[in-house]
Design an enzyme around this catalytic site. Structure first.
Site, PDB file in Angstrom:
ATOM      1  N   CYS B 158      19.833 -28.738 -12.166  1.00 25.10           N
ATOM      2  CA  CYS B 158      19.408 -29.126 -10.818  1.00 25.10           C
ATOM      3  C   CYS B 158      19.609 -28.051  -9.756  1.00 25.10           C
ATOM      4  CB  CYS B 158      20.119 -30.415 -10.421  1.00 25.10           C
ATOM      5  SG  CYS B 158      19.898 -31.682 -11.686  1.00 25.10           S
ATOM      6  N   HIS B 286      22.557 -31.951  -1.408  1.00 23.98           N
ATOM      7  CA  HIS B 286      22.097 -32.253  -2.768  1.00 23.98           C
ATOM      8  C   HIS B 286      21.934 -33.762  -2.873  1.00 23.98           C
ATOM      9  CE1 HIS B 286      21.181 -31.540  -6.872  1.00 23.98           C
ATOM     10  NE2 HIS B 286      22.223 -32.203  -7.337  1.00 23.98           N
ATOM     11  N   HIS B 320      15.087 -37.415  -7.217  1.00 27.37           N
ATOM     12  CA  HIS B 320      15.738 -36.161  -7.604  1.00 27.37           C
ATOM     13  C   HIS B 320      14.787 -35.406  -8.529  1.00 27.37           C
ATOM     14  CE1 HIS B 320      18.376 -33.130  -8.817  1.00 27.37           C
ATOM     15  NE2 HIS B 320      19.446 -33.819  -9.189  1.00 27.37           N
TER      16      HIS B 320
END
Lengths: 254, 391
Positions: B158, B286, B320
């Site tokens: 990520c 995030h 995400h």
């Protein structure tokens, strides 16, 4: 319009040396054995002993052999495991785990294993190595197909050339493709780990250059790394193709 | 301080919309891009699914086709003029491509594997070597654009498409490229949707980052592109000012609860840009919406930047997008800088954290944005962007 790229500002690229090296293949579990041409009669498994056993579970051969080769390279460079940046490269990545997960999708309720999933990312080896080594510095994971070593070597050289890092661990390799996709490629499991640093004048070194280069077929992701090590060991002036658009100019010790 | 580089073009395709303009319009309207999963899974969830069908590749490029490749090509349609212009000015070999992804073309192998299991054969149009690999879509982008400079994929889960900004900066610093096309592409696939569900962090409903009793995350998909150049011909869209890359050395899938690696990454990004914590106007967090990430990140942000600066997770809008999220959030950061717009996060109330997560969107001058991306393996990357007049 295209320019002939002669590696503008190439003088800014650092002259590098290999300060440490590691190797792992199922019958050749270190660099000494590789160069001696000695092979174990039977394949052995990478022991990956720096990683705690609970974290080693559900890891792939790729991750384990990458960590073993990395550890060997650091030891041969006489560096503690937290004293360098890490660049891990693999063309196929965690392909065994990926295929295992695809099988799980077709079994029972189609759930996949959380232990396998967390070790399925391309940076699994880098992540586990950083945890075992308590290395809180730079770590990346790269893929570029047959040019994966070229990309890893370039990123490593850039880290040193920009002054961000003094030593970079560059680990490159792949595990054999698992069934049933092994019909699409026949490479074996093999990993090379190199510790790169600025070359002293009294040691052979290499400088990377971009631009057109004639390329031999790359049969294994790690193969160009082995060619680079051999060329530096020979120490003669040479230009070595590394990958698409990247070559290494080898220069002897002065 | 490090040399700043101008951002001269960007584009975004994600759950919010198929074009950049649509993404921004939806964001400003406060509408989420979370909808049904585009394939069958044995549990309930929603995903940040691109709201239009992704066109097939031209017949000559089908040997590179996967959902990721089709998403990459679809996103490129809008970005193509910027690359054409850069090729005109610099030459095709002076432009690099560094992209983030976590999946590459794995969705294509999933479908090929399903067929093999059923019929004991792979279909004739399955091409492992060009459809499956991580880097396959960058070969496709090179073929579509004509760019011939260095190219590779960063795949650190990520944080992938945040780290590409640092790789690009190095290529520019040492003069190997005059422009670098960065970003991230990740398409929805069974491996990631089922994988995050297996970890027990998947929400069955739309996510609520930083909220009390938050249910977890939603996976999304995106193609996000940004062009960095050595020099801007005119006023840039924004500046890349700093990047911090660190490791937690803590756990494979959980962040350091004290956020030490995250703090170190943010500090480095600020030091690169010569910016103090008080100069940060907005943190694009995030903010996955999971218990552990949000607790750790808010502790890190609070410790370094205090509790006044707005902290928003745009994953509440996009899901995400994994290996693409750094690129997605770079584009959204540029939007914040250009338009003085900080998105709201109404679904996060009541909050579970001590950082300032505004419920309502704000119109306010934004000069510096810090964008965080944290990944499996404890891989952290924080990127500092500055408004066009910040340099």
């Amino acid at each position: 319009m295209t320019n002939e790229n002669t590696g503008a500002n190439a003088s800014a690229m650092p002259r590098l040396a290999i300060a440490g090296r590691g190797y792992w293949a199922p019958q050749v579990p270190n660099f000494e054995a590789y160069f001696a041409g000695t092979r174990h009669e039977e394949a052995v498994k990478p022991n990956c002993s720096i990683v705690a056993s609970r974290m080693r579970r559900a890891t792939s051969t790729l991750t384990r052999m990458s960590i073993d080769a990395a550890t060997e390279a650091a030891k041969s460079a006489d560096l503690a495991l937290d004293q360098f940046a890490c660049v891990f490269g693999s063309a196929h990545g965690e392909i065994q785990i990926a295929v295992d997960q695809m099988e799980m999708m077709h079994e029972g309720e189609g759930q996949i294993s959380p232990a396998r999933f967390k070790n399925s990312v391309h940076n699994t080896a880098g992540g586990l190595f950083s945890i075992a080594a308590k290395n809180r510095g730079f770590s990346t994971a790269i893929a570029a197909g047959p040019d994966t070593f070229a990309a890893c070597l370039l990123e490593s050289a850039l880290l040193i050339g920009t002054g961000e890092e003094t030593h970079v661990l560059c680990v490159i390799g792949d595990e054999a493709l698992p069934a049933p996709i092994d019909r699409f490629g026949s490479h074996t499991s093999q990993v090379v780990a190199l510790i790169l640093a600025s070359a002293r004048e009294d040691q052979p070194g290499f400088t990377l250059r971009t631009g057109a280069t004639a390329l031999p077929e790359i049969l294994h992701t790690a193969e160009p790394a082995l060619r680079l090590v051999r060329a530096l060991d020979e120490g003669a002036e040479a230009t070595l193709p590394i990958g698409r658009g990247l070559s290494a100019t080898i220069s002897p010790a002065s | 301080m490090r040399r700043p580089y101008p951002i001269t073009a960007f584009s975004l395709t994600c759950g919010l919309g198929e074009t950049t303009a649509r993404c921004f319009a939806e964001l400003e309207a406060g509408r989420r891009g979370l909808r049904e999963v585009p394939f069958e899974v044995p549990f309930s969830t929603v995903t940040g699914t691109v709201p239009v069908p992704l066109p097939a590749l031209d017949a000559s490029l089908r040997h590179m086709s996967s959902r990721t490749a089709r998403l990459a090509a679809f996103g490129f349609q809008e970005f193509a003029p910027a690359i054409t212009d850069a090729i005109e000015r610099y030459g095709a070999d002076r432009i690099g491509i560094v992209m983030g992804t976590s999946t590459g073309g794995i969705d294509r192998t999933e479908s090929a594997y399903a067929q093999w299991r059923k019929e004991d054969r792979f279909s004739d149009d399955y091409a492992y070597a060009t459809q499956h690999p991580f880097h396959g879509f960058t070969d496709l982008l090179a073929a579509l654009s004509g760019v011939t400079g260095p190219r590779w994929v960063v795949s650190t889960a990520c944080s992938s498409s945040a780290k590409v900004f640092a790789s690009a900066r190095r290529l520019l610093d040492l003069g190997l490229c005059d422009a670098v096309w960065v970003g991230g592409v990740d398409a929805l696939c069974n491996t990631t949707v089922r994988g995050f569900h297996s970890l027990g962090v998947m929400a069955s409903e739309p996510c609520r980052p930083f909220g009390k009793d938050r249910p977890g995350m939603n996976v999304g998909e995106a193609a996000a592109y940004v062009l960095l150049e050595r020099e801007a011909r005119s006023e840039p869209k924004a500046w890349l000012l700093g990047v911090g890359e660190t490791g937690d050395a803590y756990h494979m899938s959980s962040p350091d609860p004290e956020g030490r690696g995250a703090i170190a990454a943010m500090k480095r990004a600020l030091a690169d840009g010569g910016v103090t914590p008080g100069d940060v106007d907005y943190v694009n967090a995030h903010g996955t919406g999971t218990q552990y990430n949000d607790a750790s990140e808010s502790a890190a942000v609070l410790g370094l930047l205090g509790g006044e600066v707005p902290v928003v997770s745009t994953k509440g809008y996009t899901g995400h997008t994994l290996g693409a999220c750094g690129g997605v959030e770079a584009v959204l950061a540029v939007h914040a800088l250009q338009n003085g717009f900080i998105p709201g996060s109404p679904w996060s109330a009541p909050l579970d954290v001590d950082v300032h997560v505004p419920a309502a969107a704000q119109r306010t001058p934004v000069r510096h944005v810090l964008s965080n991306s944290f990944a499996f393996g404890g891989n952290n990357c924080s990127v500092l962007f500055g408004r066009s007049d910040a340099r």
